[in-house]
Design a protein around this motif. Sequence first.
Motif, PDB file in Angstrom:
ATOM      1  N   TYR A  44       0.845  -1.188   0.000  1.00  0.00           N
ATOM      2  CA  TYR A  44       0.000   0.000   0.000  1.00  0.00           C
ATOM      3  C   TYR A  44       0.883   1.240   0.000  1.00  0.00           C
ATOM      4  CZ  TYR A  44      -3.543   3.343   1.402  1.00  0.00           C
ATOM      5  OH  TYR A  44      -4.380   4.417   1.450  1.00  0.00           O
ATOM      6  N   PRO A  45       0.763   2.071  -1.020  1.00  0.00           N
ATOM      7  CA  PRO A  45       1.687   3.196  -1.174  1.00  0.00           C
ATOM      8  C   PRO A  45       1.350   4.423  -0.333  1.00  0.00           C
ATOM      9  CG  PRO A  45       0.218   3.119  -3.029  1.00  0.00           C
ATOM     10  CD  PRO A  45      -0.121   1.927  -2.172  1.00  0.00           C
ATOM     11  N   GLY A  46       1.240   4.256   0.960  1.00  0.00           N
ATOM     12  CA  GLY A  46       1.012   5.407   1.831  1.00  0.00           C
ATOM     13  C   GLY A  46       2.321   5.903   2.404  1.00  0.00           C
ATOM     14  N   ALA A  47       2.326   7.152   2.827  1.00  0.00           N
ATOM     15  CA  ALA A  47       3.538   7.691   3.442  1.00  0.00           C
ATOM     16  C   ALA A  47       3.807   6.933   4.735  1.00  0.00           C
ATOM     17  CB  ALA A  47       3.340   9.170   3.724  1.00  0.00           C
ATOM     18  N   PRO A  48       4.990   6.653   5.130  1.00  0.00           N
ATOM     19  CA  PRO A  48       6.261   7.150   4.621  1.00  0.00           C
ATOM     20  C   PRO A  48       6.930   6.227   3.608  1.00  0.00           C
ATOM     21  CG  PRO A  48       6.620   6.097   6.722  1.00  0.00           C
ATOM     22  CD  PRO A  48       5.150   5.997   6.423  1.00  0.00           C
ATOM     23  N   VAL A  49       6.258   5.186   3.132  1.00  0.00           N
ATOM     24  CA  VAL A  49       6.898   4.239   2.220  1.00  0.00           C
ATOM     25  C   VAL A  49       6.533   4.480   0.762  1.00  0.00           C
ATOM     26  CG1 VAL A  49       7.138   2.431   3.938  1.00  0.00           C
ATOM     27  CG2 VAL A  49       5.061   2.532   2.562  1.00  0.00           C
ATOM     28  N   SER A  50       5.841   5.567   0.462  1.00  0.00           N
ATOM     29  CA  SER A  50       5.403   5.800  -0.913  1.00  0.00           C
ATOM     30  C   SER A  50       6.578   5.969  -1.870  1.00  0.00           C
ATOM     31  CB  SER A  50       4.478   7.007  -0.980  1.00  0.00           C
ATOM     32  OG  SER A  50       5.105   8.149  -0.450  1.00  0.00           O
ATOM     33  N   GLY A  51       7.741   6.354  -1.376  1.00  0.00           N
ATOM     34  CA  GLY A  51       8.916   6.485  -2.232  1.00  0.00           C
ATOM     35  C   GLY A  51       9.344   5.176  -2.853  1.00  0.00           C
ATOM     36  N   LEU A  52       9.020   4.071  -2.207  1.00  0.00           N
ATOM     37  CA  LEU A  52       9.341   2.759  -2.764  1.00  0.00           C
ATOM     38  C   LEU A  52       8.598   2.533  -4.080  1.00  0.00           C
ATOM     39  CD1 LEU A  52      11.035   0.285  -2.141  1.00  0.00           C
ATOM     40  CD2 LEU A  52       9.150  -0.583  -0.790  1.00  0.00           C
ATOM     41  N   TYR A  53       7.382   3.037  -4.177  1.00  0.00           N
ATOM     42  CA  TYR A  53       6.601   2.886  -5.403  1.00  0.00           C
ATOM     43  C   TYR A  53       7.122   3.774  -6.513  1.00  0.00           C
ATOM     44  CZ  TYR A  53       3.884   0.099  -2.444  1.00  0.00           C
ATOM     45  OH  TYR A  53       3.540  -0.895  -1.585  1.00  0.00           O
ATOM     46  N   ASP A  54       7.745   4.877  -6.158  1.00  0.00           N
ATOM     47  CA  ASP A  54       8.379   5.716  -7.171  1.00  0.00           C
ATOM     48  C   ASP A  54       9.496   4.936  -7.858  1.00  0.00           C
ATOM     49  OD1 ASP A  54       6.695   7.791  -6.412  1.00  0.00           O
ATOM     50  OD2 ASP A  54       8.163   8.624  -5.017  1.00  0.00           O
ATOM     51  N   VAL A  55      10.295   4.212  -7.081  1.00  0.00           N
ATOM     52  CA  VAL A  55      11.365   3.388  -7.664  1.00  0.00           C
ATOM     53  C   VAL A  55      10.748   2.281  -8.511  1.00  0.00           C
ATOM     54  CG1 VAL A  55      13.314   1.860  -7.213  1.00  0.00           C
ATOM     55  CG2 VAL A  55      12.939   3.831  -5.751  1.00  0.00           C
ATOM     56  N   MET A  56       9.737   1.587  -7.978  1.00  0.00           N
ATOM     57  CA  MET A  56       9.118   0.477  -8.715  1.00  0.00           C
ATOM     58  C   MET A  56       8.533   0.947 -10.038  1.00  0.00           C
ATOM     59  SD  MET A  56       7.124  -1.716  -5.867  1.00  0.00           S
ATOM     60  CE  MET A  56       7.760  -1.867  -4.214  1.00  0.00           C
ATOM     61  N   GLU A  57       7.848   2.088 -10.027  1.00  0.00           N
ATOM     62  CA  GLU A  57       7.271   2.623 -11.267  1.00  0.00           C
ATOM     63  C   GLU A  57       8.355   2.967 -12.274  1.00  0.00           C
ATOM     64  OE1 GLU A  57       4.840   6.054 -10.870  1.00  0.00           O
ATOM     65  OE2 GLU A  57       3.188   4.959  -9.972  1.00  0.00           O
ATOM     66  N   ASP A  58       9.365   3.683 -11.824  1.00  0.00           N
ATOM     67  CA  ASP A  58      10.412   4.123 -12.735  1.00  0.00           C
ATOM     68  C   ASP A  58      11.272   2.971 -13.242  1.00  0.00           C
ATOM     69  OD1 ASP A  58       9.476   6.688 -12.420  1.00  0.00           O
ATOM     70  OD2 ASP A  58      11.059   7.313 -11.041  1.00  0.00           O
ATOM     71  N   ALA A  59      11.401   1.914 -12.451  1.00  0.00           N
ATOM     72  CA  ALA A  59      12.246   0.780 -12.825  1.00  0.00           C
ATOM     73  C   ALA A  59      11.482  -0.342 -13.505  1.00  0.00           C
ATOM     74  CB  ALA A  59      12.944   0.224 -11.589  1.00  0.00           C
ATOM     75  N   TYR A  60      10.174  -0.253 -13.561  1.00  0.00           N
ATOM     76  CA  TYR A  60       9.394  -1.398 -14.024  1.00  0.00           C
ATOM     77  C   TYR A  60       9.779  -1.856 -15.426  1.00  0.00           C
ATOM     78  CZ  TYR A  60       5.763  -4.655 -15.099  1.00  0.00           C
ATOM     79  OH  TYR A  60       5.106  -5.794 -15.481  1.00  0.00           O
ATOM     80  N   HIS A  61       9.663  -1.009 -16.414  1.00  0.00           N
ATOM     81  CA  HIS A  61       9.902  -1.443 -17.796  1.00  0.00           C
ATOM     82  C   HIS A  61      11.365  -1.739 -18.092  1.00  0.00           C
ATOM     83  CE1 HIS A  61       5.789  -1.025 -19.025  1.00  0.00           C
ATOM     84  NE2 HIS A  61       5.756   0.193 -18.515  1.00  0.00           N
TER      85      HIS A  61
END
Length: 110
Positions: A44-61
């Motif tokens: 669940y991308p809630g703060a304070p761990v939402s930055g992890l999803y930024d990495v996952m999104e940017d690194a996905y493809h």
Amino acid sequence: MGRNYSDHAIAQLSYGRGQVLRGDAFLILTKAMLQSGVGYMGGYPGAPVSGLYDVMEDAYHGVLEPLGVVVDASANEASAAAMLAASVNNPIRGAISMKVVGTNVAADGL
């Protein structure tokens, strides 16, 4: 979400033994999960761990998809825990993140 990682930062996720990764905690945590053999990343991308999803999104493809890593941003902590339970039974090594206060929501899945 909140932050965009540069192509150089994301490329570091493919580094091998002896290469030094330089980045923030979320980039380093993602690399650690990849080195541990994770095939599913979510939560669940809630703060304070939402930055992890930024990495996952940017690194996905560029990094995660070619490695066969499934990424899921769950609607809440309960669905994140259910997906983790499903990944364990598949068997795929999984990792989820959520706020600690969301553990009560995820209790059934955990």
